[in-house]
Design a protein around this motif. Sequence first.
Motif, PDB file in Angstrom:
ATOM      1  N   SER A   1       0.792  -1.226   0.000  1.00 48.92           N
ATOM      2  CA  SER A   1       0.000   0.000   0.000  1.00 48.92           C
ATOM      3  C   SER A   1       0.827   1.280   0.000  1.00 48.92           C
ATOM      4  O   SER A   1       1.844   1.380   0.664  1.00 48.92           O
ATOM      5  N   ASN A   2       0.333   2.232  -0.750  1.00 49.21           N
ATOM      6  CA  ASN A   2       0.721   3.626  -0.595  1.00 49.21           C
ATOM      7  C   ASN A   2      -0.472   4.272   0.098  1.00 49.21           C
ATOM      8  O   ASN A   2      -1.558   4.236  -0.483  1.00 49.21           O
ATOM      9  N   PRO A   3      -0.415   4.774   1.299  1.00 50.01           N
ATOM     10  CA  PRO A   3       0.769   5.284   2.004  1.00 50.01           C
ATOM     11  C   PRO A   3       1.313   4.378   3.113  1.00 50.01           C
ATOM     12  O   PRO A   3       2.324   4.739   3.713  1.00 50.01           O
ATOM     13  N   THR A   4       0.687   3.250   3.435  1.00 47.99           N
ATOM     14  CA  THR A   4       1.063   2.589   4.702  1.00 47.99           C
ATOM     15  C   THR A   4       2.176   1.570   4.545  1.00 47.99           C
ATOM     16  O   THR A   4       2.799   1.179   5.528  1.00 47.99           O
ATOM     17  N   GLY A   5       2.417   1.066   3.324  1.00 52.55           N
ATOM     18  CA  GLY A   5       3.411   0.012   3.131  1.00 52.55           C
ATOM     19  C   GLY A   5       2.898  -1.359   3.546  1.00 52.55           C
ATOM     20  O   GLY A   5       3.641  -2.342   3.528  1.00 52.55           O
ATOM     21  N   ALA A   6       1.614  -1.447   3.940  1.00 55.05           N
ATOM     22  CA  ALA A   6       1.062  -2.743   4.381  1.00 55.05           C
ATOM     23  C   ALA A   6       0.980  -3.720   3.208  1.00 55.05           C
ATOM     24  O   ALA A   6       0.693  -3.324   2.074  1.00 55.05           O
ATOM     25  N   VAL A   7       1.225  -4.995   3.499  1.00 54.77           N
ATOM     26  CA  VAL A   7       1.144  -6.048   2.473  1.00 54.77           C
ATOM     27  C   VAL A   7       0.165  -7.110   2.971  1.00 54.77           C
ATOM     28  O   VAL A   7       0.360  -7.688   4.045  1.00 54.77           O
ATOM     29  N   TYR A   8      -0.892  -7.349   2.216  1.00 51.50           N
ATOM     30  CA  TYR A   8      -1.865  -8.378   2.606  1.00 51.50           C
ATOM     31  C   TYR A   8      -1.265  -9.758   2.359  1.00 51.50           C
ATOM     32  O   TYR A   8      -0.543  -9.967   1.380  1.00 51.50           O
ATOM     33  N   THR A   9      -1.581 -10.714   3.232  1.00 50.63           N
ATOM     34  CA  THR A   9      -1.154 -12.090   2.986  1.00 50.63           C
ATOM     35  C   THR A   9      -2.086 -12.705   1.941  1.00 50.63           C
ATOM     36  O   THR A   9      -3.181 -12.183   1.676  1.00 50.63           O
ATOM     37  N   GLY A  10      -1.677 -13.836   1.387  1.00 47.98           N
ATOM     38  CA  GLY A  10      -2.521 -14.543   0.426  1.00 47.98           C
ATOM     39  C   GLY A  10      -3.879 -14.877   1.030  1.00 47.98           C
ATOM     40  O   GLY A  10      -4.918 -14.733   0.378  1.00 47.98           O
ATOM     41  N   ASP A  11      -3.888 -15.304   2.293  1.00 52.59           N
ATOM     42  CA  ASP A  11      -5.155 -15.681   2.936  1.00 52.59           C
ATOM     43  C   ASP A  11      -6.071 -14.468   3.103  1.00 52.59           C
ATOM     44  O   ASP A  11      -7.280 -14.544   2.883  1.00 52.59           O
ATOM     45  N   GLU A  12      -5.472 -13.361   3.518  1.00 51.60           N
ATOM     46  CA  GLU A  12      -6.288 -12.145   3.710  1.00 51.60           C
ATOM     47  C   GLU A  12      -6.910 -11.711   2.376  1.00 51.60           C
ATOM     48  O   GLU A  12      -8.098 -11.382   2.307  1.00 51.60           O
ATOM     49  N   LEU A  13      -6.091 -11.745   1.322  1.00 52.15           N
ATOM     50  CA  LEU A  13      -6.602 -11.355   0.000  1.00 52.15           C
ATOM     51  C   LEU A  13      -7.681 -12.318  -0.466  1.00 52.15           C
ATOM     52  O   LEU A  13      -8.724 -11.916  -0.996  1.00 52.15           O
ATOM     53  N   SER A  14      -7.404 -13.588  -0.242  1.00 53.21           N
ATOM     54  CA  SER A  14      -8.305 -14.625  -0.709  1.00 53.21           C
ATOM     55  C   SER A  14      -9.699 -14.463  -0.088  1.00 53.21           C
ATOM     56  O   SER A  14     -10.717 -14.580  -0.775  1.00 53.21           O
ATOM     57  N   GLU A  15      -9.728 -14.160   1.214  1.00 56.60           N
ATOM     58  CA  GLU A  15     -11.042 -13.985   1.875  1.00 56.60           C
ATOM     59  C   GLU A  15     -11.826 -12.840   1.243  1.00 56.60           C
ATOM     60  O   GLU A  15     -13.029 -12.942   1.010  1.00 56.60           O
ATOM     61  N   ILE A  16     -11.123 -11.746   0.962  1.00 53.00           N
ATOM     62  CA  ILE A  16     -11.807 -10.576   0.391  1.00 53.00           C
ATOM     63  C   ILE A  16     -12.253 -10.871  -1.041  1.00 53.00           C
ATOM     64  O   ILE A  16     -13.391 -10.587  -1.430  1.00 53.00           O
ATOM     65  N   VAL A  17     -11.367 -11.463  -1.825  1.00 55.28           N
ATOM     66  CA  VAL A  17     -11.694 -11.718  -3.237  1.00 55.28           C
ATOM     67  C   VAL A  17     -12.838 -12.739  -3.336  1.00 55.28           C
ATOM     68  O   VAL A  17     -13.765 -12.582  -4.145  1.00 55.28           O
ATOM     69  N   LYS A  18     -12.794 -13.761  -2.487  1.00 57.19           N
ATOM     70  CA  LYS A  18     -13.875 -14.764  -2.538  1.00 57.19           C
ATOM     71  C   LYS A  18     -15.217 -14.128  -2.193  1.00 57.19           C
ATOM     72  O   LYS A  18     -16.252 -14.459  -2.785  1.00 57.19           O
ATOM     73  N   LEU A  19     -15.209 -13.227  -1.220  1.00 58.89           N
ATOM     74  CA  LEU A  19     -16.436 -12.516  -0.873  1.00 58.89           C
ATOM     75  C   LEU A  19     -16.938 -11.707  -2.076  1.00 58.89           C
ATOM     76  O   LEU A  19     -18.135 -11.721  -2.416  1.00 58.89           O
ATOM     77  N   ALA A  20     -16.020 -11.015  -2.746  1.00 61.03           N
ATOM     78  CA  ALA A  20     -16.394 -10.203  -3.913  1.00 61.03           C
ATOM     79  C   ALA A  20     -16.981 -11.093  -5.009  1.00 61.03           C
ATOM     80  O   ALA A  20     -18.027 -10.775  -5.597  1.00 61.03           O
ATOM     81  N   VAL A  21     -16.326 -12.217  -5.263  1.00 62.67           N
ATOM     82  CA  VAL A  21     -16.794 -13.129  -6.315  1.00 62.67           C
ATOM     83  C   VAL A  21     -18.215 -13.616  -5.971  1.00 62.67           C
ATOM     84  O   VAL A  21     -19.111 -13.612  -6.826  1.00 62.67           O
ATOM     85  N   GLU A  22     -18.382 -13.999  -4.707  1.00 64.05           N
ATOM     86  CA  GLU A  22     -19.701 -14.513  -4.273  1.00 64.05           C
ATOM     87  C   GLU A  22     -20.794 -13.459  -4.488  1.00 64.05           C
ATOM     88  O   GLU A  22     -21.895 -13.769  -4.921  1.00 64.05           O
ATOM     89  N   LYS A  23     -20.459 -12.193  -4.213  1.00 56.27           N
ATOM     90  CA  LYS A  23     -21.462 -11.116  -4.333  1.00 56.27           C
ATOM     91  C   LYS A  23     -21.472 -10.498  -5.727  1.00 56.27           C
ATOM     92  O   LYS A  23     -22.136  -9.496  -5.961  1.00 56.27           O
ATOM     93  N   ARG A  24     -20.659 -11.001  -6.635  1.00 49.36           N
ATOM     94  CA  ARG A  24     -20.555 -10.481  -8.002  1.00 49.36           C
ATOM     95  C   ARG A  24     -20.197  -8.981  -8.023  1.00 49.36           C
ATOM     96  O   ARG A  24     -20.851  -8.147  -8.652  1.00 49.36           O
ATOM     97  N   ILE A  25     -19.137  -8.697  -7.274  1.00 49.21           N
ATOM     98  CA  ILE A  25     -18.613  -7.328  -7.188  1.00 49.21           C
ATOM     99  C   ILE A  25     -17.168  -7.369  -7.712  1.00 49.21           C
ATOM    100  O   ILE A  25     -16.434  -8.309  -7.419  1.00 49.21           O
ATOM    101  N   PHE A  26     -16.782  -6.354  -8.485  1.00 50.05           N
ATOM    102  CA  PHE A  26     -15.419  -6.337  -9.017  1.00 50.05           C
ATOM    103  C   PHE A  26     -14.411  -5.903  -7.950  1.00 50.05           C
ATOM    104  O   PHE A  26     -14.758  -5.177  -7.010  1.00 50.05           O
ATOM    105  N   VAL A  27     -13.175  -6.345  -8.152  1.00 56.40           N
ATOM    106  CA  VAL A  27     -12.062  -5.876  -7.323  1.00 56.40           C
ATOM    107  C   VAL A  27     -11.055  -5.235  -8.259  1.00 56.40           C
ATOM    108  O   VAL A  27     -10.703  -5.826  -9.288  1.00 56.40           O
ATOM    109  N   MET A  28     -10.624  -4.025  -7.925  1.00 53.53           N
ATOM    110  CA  MET A  28      -9.478  -3.472  -8.637  1.00 53.53           C
ATOM    111  C   MET A  28      -8.287  -3.616  -7.698  1.00 53.53           C
ATOM    112  O   MET A  28      -8.277  -3.035  -6.610  1.00 53.53           O
TER     113      MET A  28
END
Length: 392
Positions: free
Chosen positions: A175-202
């Motif tokens: 991330s800009n500005p925090t430098g935070a890096v999501y783990t694969g699991d953290e990303l996966s939970e968010i992306v799976k939720l988006a897919v389930e709800k048919r919402i795009f992720v940029m």
Amino acid sequence: MNGRLSNWASNIAPSPTLVVDGKSKKLKAEGKDVCGFGAGEPDFDTPSFIKEACAKAIRDGKTKYIPASGLPALRQALADFYVERGVPNVKAPNIIVSPGGKFSCYLAIKAVVSPGDEVIIPSPYWVSYPEMVKLCGGVPVFVAADDSADFKVSASQIKAAMTEKTKLIILNSPSNPTGAVYTGDELSEIVKLAVEKRIFVMADEIYSFLTYDGKKAVCAASVCEQARDWVIVTSGFSKTYAMTGWRLGTMCAPDDIAAAAASIQSQTTSNATSFAQFGALAVFENRDLASVAVSEMLASFDRRRLMLLNGLNSIKGISCRRAEGAFYLFPNISSFGLSSTDFCSKILDEELVAIVPGIAFGADGNVRFSYAVSDSVIEKGLERMARFCAKL
Ligand SMILES: Cc1ncc(COP(=O)(O)O)c(C=O)c1O
């Protein structure tokens, strides 16, 4: 009579990071010894093999229009790159080469957001996301993540912010500005939720090569089979290869979104600069050289990160988390009782240190330092910062 400006133009704010950078460059031009931590720009030169490939392209007359979505060989190389990153079945038509990572983000938002659509933006956020969403008539919906959550939002926080109008979620890891890096699991939970709800992720992954402490940035489009249909990955060459002025961004998108983005680009900018794309292509044709160049820059960034981190944490009243990616630190300065804007303008006036107020990123208790600056600037900047804070 209508106002002279459109509603879009009247509502857009200039980029605050560029404003701070402009002020600090002006002071420098007046001969002042400014420690500039404002710009998100590597202080290295573009690697010479990239510059040479671009110069050769100019000499060879590659100076004419090319296909609007990019040089075919570069699109193919990028498609192969995303397959290697674990995104299934990416082909050249899924790739757009744009005039900058910033424009890739705008294209992605423009391709999916209609007026009234809501876009979930984790906060702190990169300054341009809310403004781009508003330029498309969308409504930014912020989900806050603070220092104690390592500046990351959870899938359950995102779920709570979703409504039937939600069209897009913006993720930015590292991330800009925090430098935070999501783990694969953290990303996966968010992306799976988006897919389930048919919402795009940029997923803005422009800093994906810049990680430290052994951390690796996972590509959000690779986390599950269906992610390929819902995740638009934006990126670019600016940060990894010190190519900010070249203006070359990329997008890896589902078929329909890539086709729409290609049409938008063909009707607005046409192709990103042809010979610049030959320079970028050299990255894929000279992988060893590219990897050496990136490792060298990364080693310097890492050394500077730790120098700045330790220095900031040794100043009374400041606390700074250990960011694992990009080239920013985002210390908390709330103990001084000043707004982030007052803090930054006072330290620029009194100590000639240029940093960006956290309010620009939606976090008024923090300020952003870019450590893509020389060791000596960091040393001097820390001394001045310590003197400034001791007076508050
Ligand atoms: C998170 C993020 N995305 C995108 C960009 C855009 O990069 P560029 O347009 O220079 O490729 C930046 C640049 O500061 C950034 O920090």
